[in-house]
Structures are given as C-alpha cells and as structure tokens.
Write a protein that holds these residues in place. Structure first.
Motif, PDB file in Angstrom:
ATOM      1  N   PRO A 162      -1.233 -25.481  44.484  1.00 47.52           N
ATOM      2  CA  PRO A 162      -0.426 -24.493  43.755  1.00 47.52           C
ATOM      3  C   PRO A 162       0.483 -23.708  44.691  1.00 47.52           C
ATOM      4  N   GLU A 163       0.271 -23.851  45.993  1.00 46.58           N
ATOM      5  CA  GLU A 163       1.058 -23.123  46.996  1.00 46.58           C
ATOM      6  C   GLU A 163       0.829 -23.784  48.348  1.00 46.58           C
ATOM      7  N   GLY A 164       1.549 -23.343  49.381  1.00 43.63           N
ATOM      8  CA  GLY A 164       1.508 -24.071  50.642  1.00 43.63           C
ATOM      9  C   GLY A 164       0.759 -23.417  51.794  1.00 43.63           C
ATOM     10  N   THR A 165       0.483 -22.117  51.668  1.00 42.16           N
ATOM     11  CA  THR A 165      -0.140 -21.412  52.802  1.00 42.16           C
ATOM     12  C   THR A 165      -1.517 -21.982  53.131  1.00 42.16           C
ATOM     13  N   ALA A 166      -2.326 -22.204  52.088  1.00 44.22           N
ATOM     14  CA  ALA A 166      -3.686 -22.696  52.310  1.00 44.22           C
ATOM     15  C   ALA A 166      -3.668 -24.019  53.064  1.00 44.22           C
ATOM     16  N   PHE A 171       2.251 -27.080  42.117  1.00 40.87           N
ATOM     17  CA  PHE A 171       1.896 -27.262  40.710  1.00 40.87           C
ATOM     18  C   PHE A 171       1.093 -26.073  40.195  1.00 40.87           C
ATOM     19  N   ARG A 172       1.572 -25.468  39.118  1.00 39.75           N
ATOM     20  CA  ARG A 172       0.808 -24.381  38.499  1.00 39.75           C
ATOM     21  C   ARG A 172       0.919 -24.529  36.986  1.00 39.75           C
ATOM     22  N   TYR A 173      -0.212 -24.452  36.328  1.00 40.69           N
ATOM     23  CA  TYR A 173      -0.208 -24.540  34.867  1.00 40.69           C
ATOM     24  C   TYR A 173       0.148 -23.161  34.323  1.00 40.69           C
ATOM     25  N   GLU A 174       1.469 -22.907  34.227  1.00 40.14           N
ATOM     26  CA  GLU A 174       1.907 -21.593  33.782  1.00 40.14           C
ATOM     27  C   GLU A 174       2.578 -21.707  32.430  1.00 40.14           C
ATOM     28  N   ARG A 175       2.678 -20.561  31.742  1.00 38.16           N
ATOM     29  CA  ARG A 175       3.422 -20.572  30.487  1.00 38.16           C
ATOM     30  C   ARG A 175       4.880 -20.810  30.809  1.00 38.16           C
ATOM     31  N   ARG A 213      10.264 -20.490  35.586  1.00 42.06           N
ATOM     32  CA  ARG A 213       8.840 -20.742  35.815  1.00 42.06           C
ATOM     33  C   ARG A 213       8.523 -22.167  35.386  1.00 42.06           C
ATOM     34  N   TYR A 214       8.112 -22.976  36.307  1.00 41.37           N
ATOM     35  CA  TYR A 214       7.870 -24.384  36.015  1.00 41.37           C
ATOM     36  C   TYR A 214       6.431 -24.749  36.358  1.00 41.37           C
ATOM     37  N   ARG A 215       5.995 -25.876  35.836  1.00 41.92           N
ATOM     38  CA  ARG A 215       4.648 -26.347  36.185  1.00 41.92           C
ATOM     39  C   ARG A 215       4.686 -27.195  37.449  1.00 41.92           C
ATOM     40  N   ILE A 258       7.513 -20.729  54.950  1.00 46.33           N
ATOM     41  CA  ILE A 258       7.272 -20.762  56.400  1.00 46.33           C
ATOM     42  C   ILE A 258       5.987 -20.005  56.709  1.00 46.33           C
ATOM     43  N   GLU A 259       5.336 -20.372  57.799  1.00 46.78           N
ATOM     44  CA  GLU A 259       4.130 -19.670  58.243  1.00 46.78           C
ATOM     45  C   GLU A 259       4.231 -19.509  59.756  1.00 46.78           C
ATOM     46  N   ALA A 260       4.036 -18.288  60.249  1.00 49.72           N
ATOM     47  CA  ALA A 260       3.973 -18.045  61.695  1.00 49.72           C
ATOM     48  C   ALA A 260       2.538 -17.628  61.983  1.00 49.72           C
ATOM     49  N   VAL A 308       1.352  -5.587  45.051  1.00 53.55           N
ATOM     50  CA  VAL A 308       0.064  -6.054  45.592  1.00 53.55           C
ATOM     51  C   VAL A 308       0.028  -7.564  45.812  1.00 53.55           C
ATOM     52  N   ARG A 309       0.934  -8.318  45.164  1.00 45.89           N
ATOM     53  CA  ARG A 309       0.971  -9.782  45.275  1.00 45.89           C
ATOM     54  C   ARG A 309      -0.231 -10.419  44.586  1.00 45.89           C
ATOM     55  N   GLY A 310      -0.025 -11.629  44.103  1.00 46.17           N
ATOM     56  CA  GLY A 310      -1.044 -12.275  43.260  1.00 46.17           C
ATOM     57  C   GLY A 310      -2.028 -13.177  43.984  1.00 46.17           C
ATOM     58  N   TYR A 358      -5.310 -13.469  49.976  1.00 46.29           N
ATOM     59  CA  TYR A 358      -5.426 -13.499  51.435  1.00 46.29           C
ATOM     60  C   TYR A 358      -4.605 -12.449  52.170  1.00 46.29           C
ATOM     61  N   TYR A 359      -3.833 -11.651  51.426  1.00 51.66           N
ATOM     62  CA  TYR A 359      -2.910 -10.736  52.101  1.00 51.66           C
ATOM     63  C   TYR A 359      -3.565  -9.482  52.656  1.00 51.66           C
ATOM     64  N   ASN A 360      -2.997  -8.996  53.757  1.00 52.87           N
ATOM     65  CA  ASN A 360      -3.262  -7.644  54.244  1.00 52.87           C
ATOM     66  C   ASN A 360      -2.013  -7.185  55.003  1.00 52.87           C
ATOM     67  N   THR A 419      12.044 -12.245  40.627  1.00 53.80           N
ATOM     68  CA  THR A 419      11.525 -12.538  41.965  1.00 53.80           C
ATOM     69  C   THR A 419      12.040 -13.876  42.498  1.00 53.80           C
ATOM     70  N   LEU A 420      12.627 -13.806  43.674  1.00 53.48           N
ATOM     71  CA  LEU A 420      13.126 -15.021  44.318  1.00 53.48           C
ATOM     72  C   LEU A 420      12.114 -15.580  45.299  1.00 53.48           C
ATOM     73  N   ALA A 421      11.447 -14.668  46.034  1.00 54.84           N
ATOM     74  CA  ALA A 421      10.529 -15.115  47.089  1.00 54.84           C
ATOM     75  C   ALA A 421       9.457 -14.070  47.302  1.00 54.84           C
TER      76      ALA A 421
HETATM   77  P1  HAM Z   1       3.916 -16.787  45.377  1.00 57.85           P
HETATM   78  O1  HAM Z   1       4.433 -15.397  45.177  1.00 57.85           O
HETATM   79  O2  HAM Z   1       2.807 -17.226  44.513  1.00 57.85           O
HETATM   80  O3  HAM Z   1       3.486 -16.879  46.906  1.00 57.85           O
HETATM   81  O4  HAM Z   1       5.104 -17.801  45.235  1.00 57.85           O
HETATM   82  C1  HAM Z   1       6.246 -17.684  46.060  1.00 57.85           C
HETATM   83  C2  HAM Z   1       7.493 -18.077  45.315  1.00 57.85           C
HETATM   84  O5  HAM Z   1       7.335 -19.363  44.733  1.00 57.85           O
HETATM   85  C3  HAM Z   1       7.868 -17.193  44.144  1.00 57.85           C
HETATM   86  O6  HAM Z   1       8.523 -16.027  44.565  1.00 57.85           O
HETATM   87  C4  HAM Z   1       8.804 -18.119  43.377  1.00 57.85           C
HETATM   88  O7  HAM Z   1      10.075 -18.209  44.028  1.00 57.85           O
HETATM   89  C5  HAM Z   1       8.122 -19.444  43.560  1.00 57.85           C
HETATM   90  N1  HAM Z   1       7.288 -19.773  42.392  1.00 57.85           N
HETATM   91  C6  HAM Z   1       5.987 -19.493  42.195  1.00 57.85           C
HETATM   92  N2  HAM Z   1       5.560 -19.984  41.010  1.00 57.85           N
HETATM   93  C7  HAM Z   1       6.622 -20.612  40.461  1.00 57.85           C
HETATM   94  C8  HAM Z   1       6.842 -21.346  39.245  1.00 57.85           C
HETATM   95  N3  HAM Z   1       5.866 -21.538  38.378  1.00 57.85           N
HETATM   96  N4  HAM Z   1       8.085 -21.847  39.022  1.00 57.85           N
HETATM   97  C9  HAM Z   1       9.083 -21.671  39.906  1.00 57.85           C
HETATM   98  N5  HAM Z   1       8.937 -20.996  41.051  1.00 57.85           N
HETATM   99  C10 HAM Z   1       7.728 -20.473  41.342  1.00 57.85           C
HETATM  100  C11 HAM Z   1       2.997 -18.005  47.495  1.00 57.85           C
HETATM  101  O8  HAM Z   1       2.980 -19.097  47.005  1.00 57.85           O
HETATM  102  C12 HAM Z   1       2.555 -17.781  48.929  1.00 57.85           C
HETATM  103  N6  HAM Z   1       1.983 -19.018  49.438  1.00 57.85           N
HETATM  104  C13 HAM Z   1       3.712 -17.320  49.778  1.00 57.85           C
HETATM  105  C14 HAM Z   1       3.314 -17.101  51.205  1.00 57.85           C
HETATM  106  C15 HAM Z   1       3.523 -17.949  52.240  1.00 57.85           C
HETATM  107  N7  HAM Z   1       2.656 -16.061  51.677  1.00 57.85           N
HETATM  108  C16 HAM Z   1       2.431 -16.233  52.965  1.00 57.85           C
HETATM  109  N8  HAM Z   1       2.948 -17.365  53.317  1.00 57.85           N
END
Ligand code: HAM
Length: 429
Positions: free
Chosen positions: A80-84, A112-116, A121-123, A130-132, A257-259, A262-264, A282-284
C-alpha cells in the motif's frame, strides 16, 4: 462478456503516456541532482511487514490492504506504500554497513489501497517516494522537503502550500497519549467502534478518524505541540531554520498527524491550492521515522522520506491549466509509390531507424495524399517520397514540412543530410 478495468484502476492510453514519461524523467533528474538512487522492490510483501510498520490500528492496514493467501498459505499483501519495503530492504541487505551514510533511496511504482473511489484517489496508483536512512540531522529533513517541492516547481506548479508539524520523540508522544486517553475516555461511547478500539491502542489515530471528524471533542483535543519535550522542540526549530535558509515557505499545523504509525518528529504534507484540484488538496506526504529500522530488525538508523502520487501531480498540473508542449518525436515519414518503391521505402525506413532517425511509413497502401495527412498529424519534420522516377535516379524527394521546400537528394547522402539539417533545426529551436 463486458469486461472493464477494475474499479479504482485506469488504463493510461498512448495519448496520455507522453505526459507520464515527461514527469517521470523530471523526477529521475531531480533524484540525480540530489543523489538519491533508485531501489526496486516487489509489489507484494509479507503482510506482517505492513502491520508492524504502517501499524495495525491504521485505516491502511485495517481497511485498505489487498491481502491474500498464496498457494503455500502465506499471507501476502500488495504494497500500500513504499517506506516499509525500502526499510525492509535496507535491513535485509545490511545497507547500514554501506560506507556512505545516510543511504538515499527513491522508488517509483504502483501501490494498492482498497479505498472509496473519488477524485484523485485510486485503488492502484503510482507513487514516487524517497527515503534517507541513517541520519538524524535536521538539515536532511529540509533536503527531503526541498526535493519534493522542487519536483512540483519544475513541473510548473505555483499554487503550493507546505504544512509541517512535529510529532515529537517517544517521550513526548507517551505524555500526549496519556492526555488524549483522559480527554476522550469519558465520552468514548459517542465515537465509532474503530475509535473505541483506538482509545487504548493508539489514541492519536482518533484525531485522524474520517467518521468522527466533526465531534466537538476533536477541536478541544490536547495538541501534541504542548507536549513536545525540549529536545523535540529544539529539533523542530532547526528543521524550520533550515527550511528558511532554503527559502521554502511553510505553515505549521499542530493537527497534522498523518495516517501511518511509524512517524515521529517532522511530519509534513504538500497541498495544492489550485481551484480545479477540488477536494483532493494533498499532493504529497512524508515525515521522519526514527525507530522503524529497529522495529524491522535493524540497528538504530533514523530515517525520513516522503511519497507523492504521479496521478495527483498530473491532476494538479491540469488544475493549474499548464500547457503541455508536446514535442514531435517523428523525424521522417517515408512514402513509397508503387511496388518497387514500396520495397525501397521498407528498406529505407529500417536504415533510418538504425541511424537513430525516427521513421514511420504506411502499411495500408493508402493514397499519397492520405499518407501526407498522416505525416502531418504525426508531426513529422520531413517526408521522403520515392516513386519510379526517383528509384531510377537512386534518389528520393525530401520535403521539409516546416518550410515546404523540397529537393531531390541522392540516396547515398540522404542520411547525412537529414542528420545535418536536424541538428540545425534543433539549434534554431
Ligand atoms: P501517504 O500519505 O499515505 O504516505 O501517501 C503519500 C501520497 O501518496 C499522498 O499524498 C498521495 O499523493 C498519494 N496517494 C496515497 N493514496 C492514494 C490513492 N489512493 N490514490 C492516489 N494517490 C494516493 C505514504 O505512503 C508514506 N509512505 C510516505 C512516506 C515516505 N513517509 C516517509 N517516507
């Protein structure tokens, strides 16, 4: 049978992929500038990776993961995301032992996220992130934020807003957590069942709840900002100072607070204020995750990163009405008239391509006029016409579509001539 793309996914057609490539190249260029190197990890991982890192009380883990049992009965999840994954790879490949620290990684690929389904917002969506990993220097927090901002700026976006907050260190969070529990506990029955579960496990997540966001207790909830210890506040001050040195304007939002769990310390989001971007905003998003590497079995290596989706970046470009100047990529359209000339056209088209001159020809035996129209539509710089006459003279008619001029050019010098005039053309542009 009427089979369509699955809900929340999309085909990106040839008329659109050009834009994707431009944006992807711009991103890779910025990563080169900042010295982040690409990492490619699998699109599925062991489910436990996400429950342990993103957090098992988060919406992502509870409601949005595509989790399945494989044929060997393993529980796997489409990422569902890349950090992990980046942190798992950092630990698995012992990158903490690399001579150069911090390790600076970037990735670009589908998540991939099963979102409405709703705008932006896409699935399945493509995240660039990026990660440092390996530095707790507030200057790198500013570097990470500045890379995100510069990608948007290079893409021509102007209506940007950077919002930052500090989530503090573990000690600050523990005292805040206690305050949150006392705040919500007496009225927890008025909240949704998710929030009731979150109360003891992770009360911070209540602030992020989409169902109860209008409950009056949300407004009056104790703010993390009041619980930051001296060290955390000093760290946050330095991040702000570095952002000012880089001339990056920011707003502070103590409710950010972010969703993900793992954040601090530093948390941030970049928003678009463009009207056409609507409710997406939200862009990023990103932040610091000191402790995550240890959580996943590595040493104490602090990290920070962000991610953005390409889909939202493209929507924001559209919302700001930025023009795409699509460059033509076709150098030559080859027209062969008659059977013998057609054979020459096939051969010539091949030779041009071998010489790095982009070339196209007709495969439908259409009339010359129709082929000329095709050449125009495709934005060809030149048209080559070969008929019986030209064949006999071992020449071709070379027409420059921009000026309309045409010359008989011997086959022996054709490629050289196209190469020279193309470079002249580029220099003029
Ligand atoms: P996130 O806020 O869950 O963070 O997602 C980051 C970005 O991914 C969002 O701001 C948005 O641009 C895009 N995004 C998320 N869900 C969707 C969706 N369903 N459709 C389109 N775009 C989407 C993370 O994923 C963390 N891993 C970010 C991070 C990296 N933190 C530390 N390192």
């Amino acid at each position: 049978m009427d089979i369509k793309v699955p809900r929340g996914t999309q085909d990106i057609l040839p008329s659109e992929t050009g834009k994707w490539q431009v944006v992807e190249e711009l991103i890779r260029e910025q990563c080169r500038m900042y010295q982040y190197k690409e990492i490619r990890t699998p699109v599925f991982e062991h489910t436990e990776l996400f429950t342990r890192s993103v957090g098992d009380t988060t919406d992502i883990v509870q409601k949005e993961m595509y989790t399945f049992q494989d044929r060997g009965n393993r529980s796997l999840t489409l990422r569902p995301e890349g950090t992990a994954s980046a942190v798992r790879a950092f630990v698995e490949h012992k990158m903490f032992g690399y001579a150069d620290q911090p390790v600076k990684l970037y990735y670009m690929g589908p998540m991939f996220r099963y979102e409405r389904q709703q705008a932006g917002r896409y699935r399945q969506f493509v995240q660039f992130g990026i990660e440092a990993i390996g530095s707790a220097d507030p200057a790198i927090d500013a570097e990470v934020i500045s890379l995100a901002m510069s990608v948007y700026q290079k893409a021509g976006l102007k209506k940007l807003k950077l919002v930052i907050n500090s989530l503090g260190d573990t000690d600050s969070r523990v005292s805040h957590k206690t305050a949150l529990v006392s705040h919500f506990e007496p009225h927890i029955a008025e909240f949704c069942s998710d929030c009731q579960n979150r109360l003891q496990k992770n009360p911070l997540r209540i602030l992020d709840c989409k169902v109860d966001r209008n409950h009056p207790l949300m407004e009056t909830a104790p703010s993390l900002a009041d619980f930051l210890n001296e060290e955390s506040a000093a760290y946050f001050d330095k991040v702000k100072e570095y952002l000012s040195i880089l001339n990056i304007p920011f707003e502070i939002d103590t409710n950010l607070v972010r969703g993900l769990d793992y954040y601090n310390h530093t948390a941030f989001e970049i928003m678009s204020a463009a009207e056409g971007f609507g409710a997406i905003t939200t862009l990023a998003g990103g932040g610091r995750y000191n402790g995550l590497v240890e959580e996943l079995g590595g040493p104490n290596a602090p990290g920070i990163g962000f991610a953005m989706s390409i889909e939202r970046l493209l929507l924001a470009i559209e919302a700001e009405n930025n023009e795409w100047s699509e460059q033509s990529t076709l150098d030559v359209y080859v027209i062969g008239l008659g059977e013998a000339a057609k054979k020459k056209a096939v051969e010539l088209t091949y030779q041009l391509r071998q010489q790095k001159i982009t070339a196209e020809m007709d495969y439908l035996d259409r009339k010359m006029k129709t082929q000329m129209k095709s050449a125009d539509r495709l934005g060809a710089k030149y048209v080559i016409v070969i008929g019986d006459d030209e064949l006999e003279k071992e020449s071709v008619m070379l027409k420059d579509l921009a000026t309309g001029t045409q010359n008989l050019v011997p086959l022996s010098s054709l490629i050289d001539q196209i190469k020279t005039s193309s470079t002249q053309l580029e220099a003029e542009e």
